[in-house]
Design a protein around this motif. Sequence first.
Motif, mmCIF file in Angstrom:
data_model
loop_
_atom_site.group_PDB
_atom_site.id
_atom_site.type_symbol
_atom_site.label_atom_id
_atom_site.label_comp_id
_atom_site.label_asym_id
_atom_site.label_seq_id
_atom_site.Cartn_x
_atom_site.Cartn_y
_atom_site.Cartn_z
ATOM 1 N N ILE A 1 0.888 -1.170 0.000
ATOM 2 C CA ILE A 1 0.000 0.000 0.000
ATOM 3 C C ILE A 1 0.921 1.213 0.000
ATOM 4 N N VAL A 2 0.987 1.889 -1.141
ATOM 5 C CA VAL A 2 1.991 2.944 -1.320
ATOM 6 C C VAL A 2 1.385 4.107 -2.104
ATOM 7 N N ASN A 3 2.186 5.153 -2.238
ATOM 8 C CA ASN A 3 1.761 6.229 -3.126
ATOM 9 C C ASN A 3 2.313 5.976 -4.532
ATOM 10 N N ARG B 1 -9.605 15.605 -9.007
ATOM 11 C CA ARG B 1 -10.557 15.732 -7.902
ATOM 12 C C ARG B 1 -10.060 14.908 -6.722
ATOM 13 N N PRO B 2 -10.194 15.418 -5.506
ATOM 14 C CA PRO B 2 -9.695 14.678 -4.347
ATOM 15 C C PRO B 2 -10.244 13.251 -4.287
ATOM 16 N N MET B 3 -9.352 12.311 -4.104
ATOM 17 C CA MET B 3 -9.646 10.884 -3.955
ATOM 18 C C MET B 3 -10.157 10.216 -5.229
ATOM 19 N N THR C 1 -2.357 8.383 -3.013
ATOM 20 C CA THR C 1 -1.597 8.182 -1.772
ATOM 21 C C THR C 1 -1.777 6.785 -1.197
ATOM 22 N N SER C 2 -2.834 6.107 -1.624
ATOM 23 C CA SER C 2 -3.223 4.861 -0.944
ATOM 24 C C SER C 2 -3.492 3.772 -1.967
ATOM 25 N N PHE C 3 -2.473 3.471 -2.752
ATOM 26 C CA PHE C 3 -2.612 2.498 -3.835
ATOM 27 C C PHE C 3 -2.288 1.125 -3.274
ATOM 28 N N ILE D 1 -6.547 -1.276 -5.900
ATOM 29 C CA ILE D 1 -7.619 -0.418 -5.379
ATOM 30 C C ILE D 1 -6.955 0.857 -4.864
ATOM 31 N N SER D 2 -7.550 2.000 -5.141
ATOM 32 C CA SER D 2 -6.988 3.260 -4.649
ATOM 33 C C SER D 2 -7.968 3.900 -3.663
ATOM 34 N N GLU D 3 -7.669 5.140 -3.246
ATOM 35 C CA GLU D 3 -8.578 5.810 -2.304
ATOM 36 C C GLU D 3 -9.919 6.156 -2.945
ATOM 37 N N ARG D 4 -10.097 5.774 -4.200
ATOM 38 C CA ARG D 4 -11.448 5.859 -4.757
ATOM 39 C C ARG D 4 -12.431 5.055 -3.907
ATOM 40 N N CYS D 5 -11.929 4.045 -3.184
ATOM 41 C CA CYS D 5 -12.845 3.282 -2.314
ATOM 42 C C CYS D 5 -13.404 4.192 -1.221
ATOM 43 N N VAL D 6 -12.606 5.138 -0.744
ATOM 44 C CA VAL D 6 -13.089 6.075 0.285
ATOM 45 C C VAL D 6 -14.027 7.097 -0.375
#
Length: 489
Positions: free
Chosen positions: A145-147, A157-159, A166-168, A270-275
Amino acid sequence: MVQEKVKVREKKVESLPPKENFSEWYHELIQRAELMDVRYPVKGLYVWFPFGFKLRQLVYGKLREIMDRDHNEVYFPTLIPETELGKEGEHIKGFEDEVYWVTHGGLDELDIKLALRPTSETAMYPMFKLWIRSHSDMPLRVYQIVNIFRYETKHTRPMIRLREITSFKEAHTVHRNFEEAEEQVKMAINLYKEFYDFLGIPYMVFKRPEWDKFPGAAYTIAFDTIMPDGKTMQIGTVHHLADNFAKTFDIKYETPEGDHNLTHQTCYGISERCVAALISIHGDDQGLVLPFEVSPVQFVIIPVLYKGKEEAVMEKARGIERKLKEMGYRVVLDDSDDRPGSKYYKWELKGAAIRIEIGPKEVEENEVTISFRDEKKKSRINSTEITKENIERWATEMKGRMRNKAFEEMRARVKYFDVIDDIKDWVEKGVALVHFCMSEDCAETIEKDTSAGILGSFEEAEGWFEGEYVGECIVCGGRGVLSAISKAY
Ligand code: P5A
């Protein structure tokens, strides 16, 4: 006797834009709920506030738990030499427009340019060549889990669309043959289903068309969800790489018979798109609505103070706070001097899952007033009902309601069509299901006529379409399979 309320601070707070105006709502919400600070002075890069980072940590905690069952966590460097990144022809073709380059060390020009990883295949696979010797070294399953960095040219757009992701979470696996790698693809799909089911996020699973697969993959399976504005967002992908990268990086193993065979690989991310999906799909006009398990504030306790009764109310509030903390929950006792209304507003915005209000009446009757973030109603329960068992039940029920609501909303945005002309308006607000032949020519016709694109053929249509999987292509009338068309993020 009329009880007199304790004087409190009056604070005027502006309400969020309604969720109907999704883009504005999203932008305002992530700032005001203190998820991300968008004021960082580089396009496509954002700052996680402590509250947002906590949410990220909780969501990724689940992802880690799922991955850790049969993957090992690793760390590979951020910088990839140009010579490695460029080795796999298709891969570099897919990424060349998106790579950030490090060309200097101080004032010295580097002999070999270094790429900031846009993904880590070409960082990992030269090392996999050294790690894999014999058939017994497989399956190899690792994740990190890295950038990562992608020079995105579309609207950032954020996330959702970042230049620094940042959260790959990227997983990479190595197998003895195509079939074993295919089994891994299925396993990865199930892991991602488990993750998104846990978050109560509905999704559709597609096989992407040839022209839209991951650069270097044999095929790509993608998870898409529908955002509140009706556009789809890809929230995860699983790629079968066959032996494409093994050929490039010469990853071979010795079989029991002494032959040397190429490995087959998969990767999935999966990226921070999950958030982003989590907050967009469940949120409402008041702010965040989060499943109990991942809410940074699982309980907020709000004392309602009346003159002369302050001590008794506070004592009870502290007692309940202590009890919940001892049970291991994340609890906030909001004893600030804001008025209860502002406190409700603040904690609704931040998605506190369960609110407990305590006033003199509650103290007298050994009760509390309880409400769940996803519901409008309040109820009074006896304090003794606050048990681990009940809390777990409340959490499960809340998730069930959230999941059902999200699923129904998404289903209302999915509709089958057999005439192209009818699709154009619909894709402004949802996904059009069609039978489609998967040819690039027919896809171009669709894009020209509807300004929307083909997501791919359904891996599993269950829950989204009851009819036949095979039918006439909506464009050419040839053999088509159940596919989807949407405007995508
Ligand atoms: C799989 C992991 C890969 O990079 N290599 C290792 C493979 N796949 S992917 O589809 O290109 O990316 C995986 C997921 O990351 C999300 N994503 C993004 N999120 C935010 N901002 C971006 N710019 C961005 N680009 C990709 C997508 O959800 C994608 O499925």
